[in-house]
Design a protein around this motif. Structure first.
Motif, PDB file in Angstrom:
ATOM      1  N   TRP A 128       1.203  -1.205  -0.159  1.00 50.75           N
ATOM      2  CA  TRP A 128      -0.060  -0.083   0.122  1.00 50.75           C
ATOM      3  C   TRP A 128       0.678   1.134   0.116  1.00 50.75           C
ATOM      4  O   TRP A 128       0.484   2.516  -0.721  1.00 50.75           O
ATOM      5  CB  TRP A 128      -0.980  -0.243   1.394  1.00 50.75           C
ATOM      6  N   PHE A 141      -6.920   4.021   5.092  1.00 53.80           N
ATOM      7  CA  PHE A 141      -7.694   2.877   4.195  1.00 53.80           C
ATOM      8  C   PHE A 141      -8.286   2.286   5.618  1.00 53.80           C
ATOM      9  O   PHE A 141      -8.445   1.924   6.470  1.00 53.80           O
ATOM     10  CB  PHE A 141      -6.595   2.043   3.607  1.00 53.80           C
ATOM     11  N   ARG A 201      -7.413   6.902  -1.028  1.00 48.61           N
ATOM     12  CA  ARG A 201      -8.059   6.266  -0.484  1.00 48.61           C
ATOM     13  C   ARG A 201      -9.812   6.707  -1.093  1.00 48.61           C
ATOM     14  O   ARG A 201     -10.523   6.024  -1.235  1.00 48.61           O
ATOM     15  CB  ARG A 201      -8.586   6.640   1.117  1.00 48.61           C
TER      16      ARG A 201
END
Length: 305
Positions: free
Chosen positions: A108, A164, A296
């Motif tokens: 990520w 997230f 996000r």
């Protein structure tokens, strides 16, 4: 009156980290006699010993323990301040040092990092994974500037923001009988070999939010440090694991593994970024947070329905 100087704190820290006066002197580019003289003088002024000998080892006294704690807090801040000032003097913006308190979140982070480096060409990135389980302390001691964690610890002087949403799932191999299950119950894992990252049980969601409340333990618990090896083990039928659903989906082309919901409702989690409140005004710190928010908002969050 004793005059406590930075060099005293650096010596105490170096002795603790290197194990001896000789090694500490070499680390600090001092002679051993100069180092010993400095500490003896401080001990005379304090009227208290800093170390005691136990065989060939040096162990801190109560005074030494206190000074070591002080050194571990202050010395990194001195170093950080000097590095930042040197960067300013060279016309550079600085370095954003990121601490990882989340094993599978590196992928990520890479997505954010590429955009950040493009947007901030005068700011470097440094990722420190050694703070996986001491990130809040690392923020306070200025060892890192930003913490990536699924478990925020709200404390005065720190800011945490959710960036997230994800679902924690059970991961099974192609021959596992639970592969086609809509969800798994805690009791069904009592005869399983559970493979996880090397994290204490009180910080593993599959325990704290799934197994422990039901009074269930797996047959065995294996610890694996790397995601690739963990998934390979699971695909080979050596056990089951617990990972974010998005990790399983991203690795689907490489490993024959399948996600199964933990319980009927699933286990939903969030990923947070933590910073020092005083750094909220630094433009490139705000820039990183903005990129994380944009990532996000452009990604559909995993749903538990």
């Amino acid at each position: 009156m004793a005059i406590l100087e930075r060099i005293h704190l650096e010596i105490i820290r170096a002795v603790d980290q290197n194990g001896s006066l000789t090694a500490a002197a070499e680390k600090l580019h001092l002679t051993q006699s100069a180092l010993s003289h400095s500490i003896r003088k401080l001990e005379d002024q304090l009227g208290a010993a800093i170390w005691r000998r136990e065989g060939r080892s040096l162990c801190p006294t109560q005074t030494g323990e206190y000074l070591l704690g002080l050194a571990n807090r202050l010395v990194p801040q001195f170093v950080h301040a000097e590095e930042r000032i040197e960067q300013f003097a060279r016309g550079e913006r600085g370095t954003l040092r990121i601490g990882m308190e989340c094993h599978p979140c590196y992928q990520w982070l890479l997505k954010i990092a590429s955009h950040f480096l493009a947007a901030w060409p005068s700011v470097d990135l440094d990722v420190k994974q050694k703070f996986q389980f001491g990130g809040v302390g690392a923020l306070f001691s200025y060892d890192i500037d930003l913490l990536v964690t699924p478990d925020p610890f709200h404390k005065k002087g720190l800011l945490f923001e959710s960036v997230f949403d994800y679902e924690q799932v059970l991961v099974v191999g192609p021959q596992h009988p639970l592969r086609q299950a809509s969800h798994v119950s805690p009791e069904q894992l009592s005869k399983e070999i559970l493979i996880t990252y090397p994290i204490t049980i009180d910080r593993l969601d599959i325990y704290t939010r799934f197994l422990t409340p039901a009074g269930i333990s797996p047959k065995r618990h294996k610890l694996i440090e790397t995601t690739d090896i963990m998934l390979q083990m699971i695909a080979s039928g050596r056990g089951v694991g617990a990972l974010p659903r998005w990790i399983v989906e991203e690795y689907a082309d490489r490993f024959d593994v399948f996600p199964v919901r933990l319980g009927k409702s699933g286990v939903d989690k969030q990923l947070f970024l933590g910073i020092r409140e005083a750094d909220d005004s630094i433009d490139y710190v705000r820039g990183f947070l903005a990129l994380a928010r944009a990532q996000r908002d452009s990604t559909e969050a995993p749903r538990s329905a």
